[in-house]
Motif scaffolding. Structure first.
Motif, PDB file in Angstrom:
ATOM      1  N   LEU A 186      -0.311   1.352  20.250  1.00  0.00           N
ATOM      2  CA  LEU A 186      -0.969   2.500  20.878  1.00  0.00           C
ATOM      3  C   LEU A 186      -0.250   2.966  22.146  1.00  0.00           C
ATOM      4  O   LEU A 186      -0.354   4.132  22.533  1.00  0.00           O
ATOM      5  CB  LEU A 186      -2.428   2.150  21.202  1.00  0.00           C
ATOM      6  CG  LEU A 186      -3.363   2.002  20.000  1.00  0.00           C
ATOM      7  CD1 LEU A 186      -4.730   1.502  20.440  1.00  0.00           C
ATOM      8  CD2 LEU A 186      -3.495   3.329  19.247  1.00  0.00           C
ATOM      9  N   LYS A 187       0.481   2.057  22.777  1.00  0.00           N
ATOM     10  CA  LYS A 187       1.210   2.407  23.999  1.00  0.00           C
ATOM     11  C   LYS A 187       2.540   3.114  23.709  1.00  0.00           C
ATOM     12  O   LYS A 187       3.162   3.650  24.620  1.00  0.00           O
ATOM     13  CB  LYS A 187       1.467   1.146  24.834  1.00  0.00           C
ATOM     14  CG  LYS A 187       0.203   0.540  25.432  1.00  0.00           C
ATOM     15  CD  LYS A 187       0.522  -0.740  26.195  1.00  0.00           C
ATOM     16  CE  LYS A 187      -0.744  -1.378  26.754  1.00  0.00           C
ATOM     17  NZ  LYS A 187      -0.454  -2.659  27.460  1.00  0.00           N
ATOM     18  N   ILE A 188       2.989   3.070  22.459  1.00  0.00           N
ATOM     19  CA  ILE A 188       4.245   3.738  22.100  1.00  0.00           C
ATOM     20  C   ILE A 188       4.031   5.243  22.153  1.00  0.00           C
ATOM     21  O   ILE A 188       3.107   5.771  21.511  1.00  0.00           O
ATOM     22  CB  ILE A 188       4.719   3.297  20.702  1.00  0.00           C
ATOM     23  CG1 ILE A 188       4.974   1.783  20.684  1.00  0.00           C
ATOM     24  CG2 ILE A 188       5.974   4.060  20.282  1.00  0.00           C
ATOM     25  CD1 ILE A 188       5.319   1.217  19.307  1.00  0.00           C
ATOM     26  N   PRO A 189       4.839   5.987  22.885  1.00  0.00           N
ATOM     27  CA  PRO A 189       4.574   7.419  23.090  1.00  0.00           C
ATOM     28  C   PRO A 189       4.771   8.291  21.852  1.00  0.00           C
ATOM     29  O   PRO A 189       3.998   9.226  21.614  1.00  0.00           O
ATOM     30  CB  PRO A 189       5.573   7.807  24.196  1.00  0.00           C
ATOM     31  CG  PRO A 189       6.647   6.769  24.133  1.00  0.00           C
ATOM     32  CD  PRO A 189       5.981   5.517  23.686  1.00  0.00           C
TER      33      PRO A 189
ATOM     34  N   ALA B 258       6.774   0.929  14.031  1.00  0.00           N
ATOM     35  CA  ALA B 258       6.244  -0.374  14.437  1.00  0.00           C
ATOM     36  C   ALA B 258       5.187  -0.866  13.458  1.00  0.00           C
ATOM     37  O   ALA B 258       5.179  -2.041  13.067  1.00  0.00           O
ATOM     38  CB  ALA B 258       5.661  -0.283  15.843  1.00  0.00           C
ATOM     39  N   PHE B 259       4.303   0.032  13.036  1.00  0.00           N
ATOM     40  CA  PHE B 259       3.230  -0.361  12.112  1.00  0.00           C
ATOM     41  C   PHE B 259       3.795  -0.726  10.746  1.00  0.00           C
ATOM     42  O   PHE B 259       3.287  -1.643  10.077  1.00  0.00           O
ATOM     43  CB  PHE B 259       2.210   0.756  11.977  1.00  0.00           C
ATOM     44  CG  PHE B 259       1.097   0.437  11.016  1.00  0.00           C
ATOM     45  CD1 PHE B 259       0.087  -0.448  11.367  1.00  0.00           C
ATOM     46  CD2 PHE B 259       1.070   1.000   9.742  1.00  0.00           C
ATOM     47  CE1 PHE B 259      -0.933  -0.759  10.478  1.00  0.00           C
ATOM     48  CE2 PHE B 259       0.055   0.685   8.850  1.00  0.00           C
ATOM     49  CZ  PHE B 259      -0.946  -0.185   9.224  1.00  0.00           C
ATOM     50  N   SER B 260       4.839  -0.014  10.317  1.00  0.00           N
ATOM     51  CA  SER B 260       5.399  -0.265   8.980  1.00  0.00           C
ATOM     52  C   SER B 260       5.970  -1.667   8.844  1.00  0.00           C
ATOM     53  O   SER B 260       6.046  -2.209   7.740  1.00  0.00           O
ATOM     54  CB  SER B 260       6.484   0.769   8.655  1.00  0.00           C
ATOM     55  OG  SER B 260       7.592   0.604   9.526  1.00  0.00           O
ATOM     56  N   THR B 261       6.379  -2.285   9.982  1.00  0.00           N
ATOM     57  CA  THR B 261       6.949  -3.635   9.912  1.00  0.00           C
ATOM     58  C   THR B 261       5.898  -4.699   9.605  1.00  0.00           C
ATOM     59  O   THR B 261       6.245  -5.812   9.226  1.00  0.00           O
ATOM     60  CB  THR B 261       7.662  -4.005  11.233  1.00  0.00           C
ATOM     61  OG1 THR B 261       6.702  -4.063  12.280  1.00  0.00           O
ATOM     62  CG2 THR B 261       8.748  -3.000  11.570  1.00  0.00           C
TER      63      THR B 261
END
Length: 319
Positions: free
Chosen positions: A229-232, A240-243
């Protein structure tokens, strides 16, 4: 055959009731379906192991743990499925006393190991996303080996205590296990002794084995979610989520199938319904894991493509 000793018996073998209540034609159909799933499971998981070993691009902690998971799935299947297929095809429903105990032992061992390995894989994703700069140092080869060993180890005491204790009880006159493998609850029903203490141990042990890895997974993914959520950028969040999306799917299938089997109210837990639900984690989930990791993971798909191209290239040069 069982040998009588008073009101109890000393059993030499058990009879697995499996799906014997079904018509022969349906059993033959089930054999064909389960055989296909079994072969897909063996080939899919073996392919994951071979590709992640052969391709240098996949020599990372994530795929080291994935190889462990695939090996676990193959081993878990080998413990249960061949005997079930033989029961369906040849109507060979007998299993020796030692064979039943061995099957139960490795069922517990590989099952517990998978719980903890899935938690270890969640921790790996947590470090990769929340501490990417320190990831190569924190998740070095020695650390990964220790984490894998720590994931496999809890299966030994759990399987040893539960199996040894259960098979030390005297059994009643029937030796018919109303299941397609030697699981603890149906075998326990054949005991003619006070099993209250064992049942308390089994319930507490099961809750601990399920809850400790589950809490570790939830803790890891809570922190992962906060970091994402902190990733802009939306692209960065998606990357990030796909990993960890493949791992999340694998965890969901595993926990949902086992929870539906072992944590349903007794009033809704007939032997026949439990058999059907048990198929989800003994047959279906081990087949789905390599599919999930190959279809939803670009690195694995690219590695599979490179491996096949190399194989075809070698074949073309050496007709």
């Amino acid at each position: 055959m069982p040998m009588a000793e008073g009101n109890c018996t000393r059993l030499n073998e058990f009879i697995l009731m499996s799906f014997t209540s079904l018509p022969t034609k349906i059993q033959s159909l089930l054999f064909l379906v389960f055989l296909i799933i079994y072969l897909v499971t063996l080939m899919g998981n073996s392919l994951i192991i071979l590709v992640t070993l052969a391709d240098p691009m996949l020599h990372s902690p994530m795929y080291f743990f994935l190889r462990n998971l695939s090996f676990l799935e193959i081993s878990f299947n080998l413990v249960i499925v061949p005997k079930m297929l033989r029961t369906l095809l040849a109507q060979d429903t007998t299993i020796s006393f030692l064979g039943c105990a061995t099957q139960m032992y490795f069922f517990f061992f590989f099952g517990v190991a998978e719980y903890f390995l899935l938690a270890t894989m969640a921790y790996d994703r947590y470090v990769a996303i929340c501490s990417p700069l320190h990831y190569p140092v924190l998740m070095n080869q020695r650390t990964c080996t220790k984490l894998a060993a720590a994931s496999w180890f809890p299966g030994f005491p759990v399987a040893t205590v539960q199996t040894t204790w259960l098979f030390s009880f005297p059994f009643c006159t029937t030796n018919k296990v109303n299941h397609f493998f030697c699981d603890s609850p149906p075998v326990l029903r054949l005991v003619c002794a006070d099993t209250a203490l064992f049942e308390i141990y089994a319930i507490v042990g099961t809750i601990l084995v399920v809850m400790i890895p589950c809490l570790l997974i939830l803790s890891s993914y809570t922190r992962i979610a906060a970091a994402i959520l902190k990733i802009p950028s939306a692209k960065g969040k998606h990357k990030a989520f796909s990993t960890c999306s493949s791992h999340l799917l694998a965890v969901s299938f595993f926990y949902v199938s086992l929870s539906l089997t072992y944590f349903r109210p007794k009033s809704n837990n007939s032997p026949e319904s439990k058999k059907l639900l048990s198929l989800s984690y003994t047959i279906v989930t081990p087949m789905l894991n390599p599919i999930i990791y190959s279809l939803r993971n670009n690195a694995v798909k690219n590695a599979l493509s490179r491996t096949f191209h190399r194989a075809l290239g070698l074949k073309n040069r050496n007709p």
